[in-house]
Write a protein that holds these residues in place. Structure first.
Motif, mmCIF file in Angstrom:
data_model
loop_
_atom_site.group_PDB
_atom_site.id
_atom_site.type_symbol
_atom_site.label_atom_id
_atom_site.label_comp_id
_atom_site.label_asym_id
_atom_site.label_seq_id
_atom_site.Cartn_x
_atom_site.Cartn_y
_atom_site.Cartn_z
ATOM 1 N N LEU A 19 1.949 -12.752 8.986
ATOM 2 C CA LEU A 19 0.607 -13.150 8.542
ATOM 3 C C LEU A 19 0.617 -14.420 7.695
ATOM 4 O O LEU A 19 -0.384 -15.132 7.642
ATOM 5 C CB LEU A 19 -0.042 -12.009 7.753
ATOM 6 C CG LEU A 19 -0.492 -10.801 8.575
ATOM 7 C CD1 LEU A 19 -1.053 -9.709 7.665
ATOM 8 C CD2 LEU A 19 -1.527 -11.201 9.623
ATOM 9 N N ASP A 20 1.737 -14.709 7.063
ATOM 10 C CA ASP A 20 1.781 -15.896 6.212
ATOM 11 C C ASP A 20 1.783 -17.186 7.023
ATOM 12 O O ASP A 20 1.480 -18.261 6.496
ATOM 13 C CB ASP A 20 3.009 -15.862 5.299
ATOM 14 C CG ASP A 20 4.315 -15.752 6.073
ATOM 15 O OD1 ASP A 20 4.282 -15.332 7.250
ATOM 16 O OD2 ASP A 20 5.372 -16.082 5.496
ATOM 17 N N SER A 21 2.065 -17.090 8.320
ATOM 18 C CA SER A 21 2.139 -18.303 9.144
ATOM 19 C C SER A 21 1.045 -18.392 10.200
ATOM 20 O O SER A 21 0.950 -19.403 10.903
ATOM 21 C CB SER A 21 3.506 -18.375 9.843
ATOM 22 O OG SER A 21 3.703 -17.241 10.674
ATOM 23 N N VAL A 22 0.217 -17.366 10.325
ATOM 24 C CA VAL A 22 -0.831 -17.400 11.355
ATOM 25 C C VAL A 22 -1.909 -18.407 10.969
ATOM 26 O O VAL A 22 -2.304 -18.515 9.800
ATOM 27 C CB VAL A 22 -1.436 -15.996 11.573
ATOM 28 C CG1 VAL A 22 -2.237 -15.534 10.368
ATOM 29 C CG2 VAL A 22 -2.301 -15.961 12.835
ATOM 30 N N ALA A 23 -2.354 -19.190 11.934
ATOM 31 C CA ALA A 23 -3.365 -20.220 11.682
ATOM 32 C C ALA A 23 -4.760 -19.615 11.714
ATOM 33 O O ALA A 23 -5.064 -18.774 12.571
ATOM 34 C CB ALA A 23 -3.246 -21.331 12.723
ATOM 35 N N PHE A 24 -5.605 -20.038 10.785
ATOM 36 C CA PHE A 24 -6.993 -19.606 10.785
ATOM 37 C C PHE A 24 -7.723 -20.220 11.980
ATOM 38 O O PHE A 24 -7.354 -21.276 12.484
ATOM 39 C CB PHE A 24 -7.690 -20.009 9.490
ATOM 40 C CG PHE A 24 -7.168 -19.293 8.265
ATOM 41 C CD1 PHE A 24 -6.387 -18.159 8.368
ATOM 42 C CD2 PHE A 24 -7.471 -19.753 6.990
ATOM 43 C CE1 PHE A 24 -5.913 -17.485 7.255
ATOM 44 C CE2 PHE A 24 -7.009 -19.105 5.859
ATOM 45 C CZ PHE A 24 -6.229 -17.972 5.985
ATOM 46 N N GLY A 25 -8.773 -19.547 12.407
ATOM 47 C CA GLY A 25 -9.523 -20.014 13.565
ATOM 48 C C GLY A 25 -9.187 -19.184 14.785
ATOM 49 O O GLY A 25 -9.087 -17.950 14.725
ATOM 50 N N ASP A 26 -8.982 -19.846 15.919
ATOM 51 C CA ASP A 26 -8.770 -19.134 17.182
ATOM 52 C C ASP A 26 -7.519 -18.258 17.158
ATOM 53 O O ASP A 26 -7.515 -17.147 17.698
ATOM 54 C CB ASP A 26 -8.661 -20.137 18.330
ATOM 55 C CG ASP A 26 -9.992 -20.786 18.669
ATOM 56 O OD1 ASP A 26 -11.040 -20.154 18.395
ATOM 57 O OD2 ASP A 26 -9.994 -21.916 19.183
ATOM 58 N N GLU A 27 -6.439 -18.752 16.522
ATOM 59 C CA GLU A 27 -5.189 -17.987 16.555
ATOM 60 C C GLU A 27 -5.320 -16.649 15.834
ATOM 61 O O GLU A 27 -4.939 -15.606 16.374
ATOM 62 C CB GLU A 27 -4.041 -18.796 15.940
ATOM 63 C CG GLU A 27 -2.712 -18.056 16.013
ATOM 64 C CD GLU A 27 -1.549 -18.833 15.414
ATOM 65 O OE1 GLU A 27 -0.481 -18.218 15.181
ATOM 66 O OE2 GLU A 27 -1.708 -20.046 15.170
ATOM 67 N N ARG A 29 -8.025 -15.057 15.174
ATOM 68 C CA ARG A 29 -9.007 -14.224 15.880
ATOM 69 C C ARG A 29 -8.334 -13.480 17.034
ATOM 70 O O ARG A 29 -8.541 -12.275 17.214
ATOM 71 C CB ARG A 29 -10.157 -15.089 16.388
ATOM 72 C CG ARG A 29 -11.164 -14.320 17.238
ATOM 73 C CD ARG A 29 -12.416 -15.113 17.499
ATOM 74 N NE ARG A 29 -13.311 -14.406 18.403
ATOM 75 C CZ ARG A 29 -14.635 -14.556 18.436
ATOM 76 N NH1 ARG A 29 -15.215 -15.397 17.592
ATOM 77 N NH2 ARG A 29 -15.373 -13.889 19.280
ATOM 78 N N GLN A 30 -7.526 -14.199 17.820
ATOM 79 C CA GLN A 30 -6.896 -13.581 18.980
ATOM 80 C C GLN A 30 -5.824 -12.569 18.579
ATOM 81 O O GLN A 30 -5.694 -11.500 19.194
ATOM 82 C CB GLN A 30 -6.285 -14.668 19.862
ATOM 83 C CG GLN A 30 -7.309 -15.572 20.514
ATOM 84 C CD GLN A 30 -6.691 -16.806 21.139
ATOM 85 O OE1 GLN A 30 -5.475 -16.888 21.306
ATOM 86 N NE2 GLN A 30 -7.522 -17.781 21.486
ATOM 87 N N PRO A 51 -9.493 -6.203 10.531
ATOM 88 C CA PRO A 51 -8.283 -6.643 11.242
ATOM 89 C C PRO A 51 -7.624 -5.498 12.007
ATOM 90 O O PRO A 51 -7.722 -4.329 11.631
ATOM 91 C CB PRO A 51 -7.373 -7.138 10.108
ATOM 92 C CG PRO A 51 -8.287 -7.424 8.962
ATOM 93 C CD PRO A 51 -9.390 -6.423 9.077
ATOM 94 N N ARG A 52 -6.931 -5.861 13.075
ATOM 95 C CA ARG A 52 -6.233 -4.864 13.895
ATOM 96 C C ARG A 52 -5.290 -4.008 13.055
ATOM 97 O O ARG A 52 -5.206 -2.794 13.235
ATOM 98 C CB ARG A 52 -5.423 -5.562 14.995
ATOM 99 C CG ARG A 52 -6.238 -6.277 16.050
ATOM 100 C CD ARG A 52 -5.321 -7.000 17.015
ATOM 101 N NE ARG A 52 -6.062 -7.781 17.996
ATOM 102 C CZ ARG A 52 -6.468 -7.340 19.179
ATOM 103 N NH1 ARG A 52 -6.187 -6.085 19.513
ATOM 104 N NH2 ARG A 52 -7.122 -8.112 20.020
#
Length: 431
Positions: A19-27, A29-30, A51-52
């Motif tokens: 989670l520390d590296s996930v990009a906000f926006g489309d990434e 969300r998917q 969140p899932r």
């Protein structure tokens, strides 16, 4: 005896890897949300989005509860309740003894207001921007719950020139209405999305001898909270809008000196005991959204916490608002920048679409909202503020500027079919 899985789960942290590296926006969300891919979802402000990983925790709790319901309710639930309260108390800078869970902010306000010791002739004060369901509570108090108590509302007009002007308006009103014993202040007004200077307003109300409650329905997860320092009497706020919990999770904070006054909605087995015990034991119900608060806040911190998340959403909300105003020559809500809400923005429509002529205001806004959703799969909010129709957009870490850009042709079509507000008023009166 073998360690029970619910105890083991409460002691372990949710898996936050990556989670520390996930990009906000489309990434994000998917990867981390279950929103329909093509849907334009710009209304996190109503029901939130879970969140899932938090949904997975919620399901695990459900499986554990069903593995032995008696063990769950009789032996472990209160410990989990207290554990979740500690996480929320830390998040809002409060003493855990002063925090309990309620299902939503409306329930929190109802709980406190119905506990008040008021006399005939006393008054309770809201504002013209108070949430609609709580305006109904005000009238219900005067008509049914505490006959003889007066329901009052301070009219807040747009534009708001400055925080100082708003503070002075409250001061002047309370100076002339000494019967006001209780004031409800929105931390973030809904749907008008105005960030109120609650600490300063609370001081004014106390100066005039009135207790103060803050309806922070939109605040937890959107603004930094320090309830110890706020100097109000009561505070309630939803955790499901901006703090990623499942729906049905809100906090109620009660100043220590008022613990003996505030009663939970149901009188049950713990009458006369601590507020934590009383609010916990409200009969058989689903505690799981409350327990998930601990894990939802772990998710929030893992993606970067409030500074990173709200840094993104505030910038996106501002850029989205500016894009719509520039592309369509629209106007923003005329308030000081210090009173703009981080994740919510209001855009004023220049007139009223003909499709809603003849409807009363609330019905007109709801019809417009449903039309936009049904025709374009875009979920946002339309509502009235001080006589004008506004669009409210809200941004979460899973939104992008392209989401907001989808509104440009939709709003253009509405505006091409608009009539003046005076014309709408005439048409409504003819119905």
């Amino acid at each position: 005896m073998q360690l029970m899985p619910d105890k083991e789960m409460a002691e372990n942290k949710m898996d936050c890897s990556g989670l520390d590296s996930v990009a906000f926006g489309d990434e994000i969300r998917q990867k981390e949300f279950r929103l329909r891919p093509a849907s334009g979802f710009m209304n996190n402000g109503s029901y939130g989005s879970v969140p899932r990983r938090v949904l997975d925790v919620q399901k695990r709790y459900l499986d554990i509860m069903e593995s032995h319901p008696d063990h769950w309710f009789r032996r472990t639930a209160f410990e989990d309740w207290n554990d979740a309260r500690k996480s929320v108390a830390e998040f809002v800078s409060a003493d855990v003894e002063d925090i309990v869970f309620v299902v939503n902010a409306t329930s929190g306000v109802n709980t406190v207001v119905r506990s008040l010791k008021l006399e005939p002739g006393d008054a309770i004060l809201g504002t013209s921007l108070t949430y609609g369901s709580l305006k109904n509570l005000w009238h219900d108090m005067a008509e049914n719950i505490s006959p003889g108590v007066k329901a009052k509302f301070l009219e807040i007009k747009i534009p708001i020139i400055s925080e100082d002007d708003l503070i002075q308006q409250f001061d002047d009103y309370l100076s002339k209405n000494l019967e006001v014993k209780f004031v409800l202040i929105d931390h973030i007004t809904s749907p008008s999305a105005i960030l109120m200077p609650v600490k300063r307003l609370g001081a004014v109300c106390h100066k005039h001898g009135a207790m103060v409650m803050v309806d922070g329905a939109h605040a937890p997860g959107q603004v930094h909270l320090n309830l110890k320092d706020l100097n109000v009497d009561f505070y309630t706020g939803n955790m499901h809008k901006w703090a990623y919990t499942p729906r049905g999770c809100a906090l109620l904070w009660v100043k220590r000196e008022h613990h003996g006054m505030v009663r939970p909605p149901l009188t049950s087995w713990e009458k006369g005991r601590s507020i934590s015990e009383q609010f916990f034991n409200q009969g058989t119900r689903d505690f799981i959204p409350f327990f998930c608060a601990k894990h939802a806040l772990q998710f929030y911190q893992a993606i970067g916490g409030m500074d990173k998340a709200v840094g993104y959403t505030r910038d996106l909300a501002t850029r989205g608002r500016d894009l719509l105003c520039k592309e369509l020559s629209l106007e923003r809500l005329d308030i000081p920048s210090s009173m703009e809400t981080p994740n919510l923005r209001m855009i004023r429509l220049p007139g009223v679409p003909k499709s809603i002529l003849g409807f009363e205001r609330r019905d007109a806004a709801l019809k417009l909202q449903e039309d936009v959703y049904n025709k374009h799969d875009i979920q946002s909010v339309f509502d009235w503020v001080d006589g004008a129709l506004y669009l409210r957009i809200s941004t979460q870490v899973h939104n992008t500027l392209e989401d907001i850009r989808k509104l440009v042709p939709v709003l253009k079509g509405l505006m091409d079919d608009c009539v003046s507000y005076d014309k709408w008023s005439d048409a409504k009166n003819d119905v």
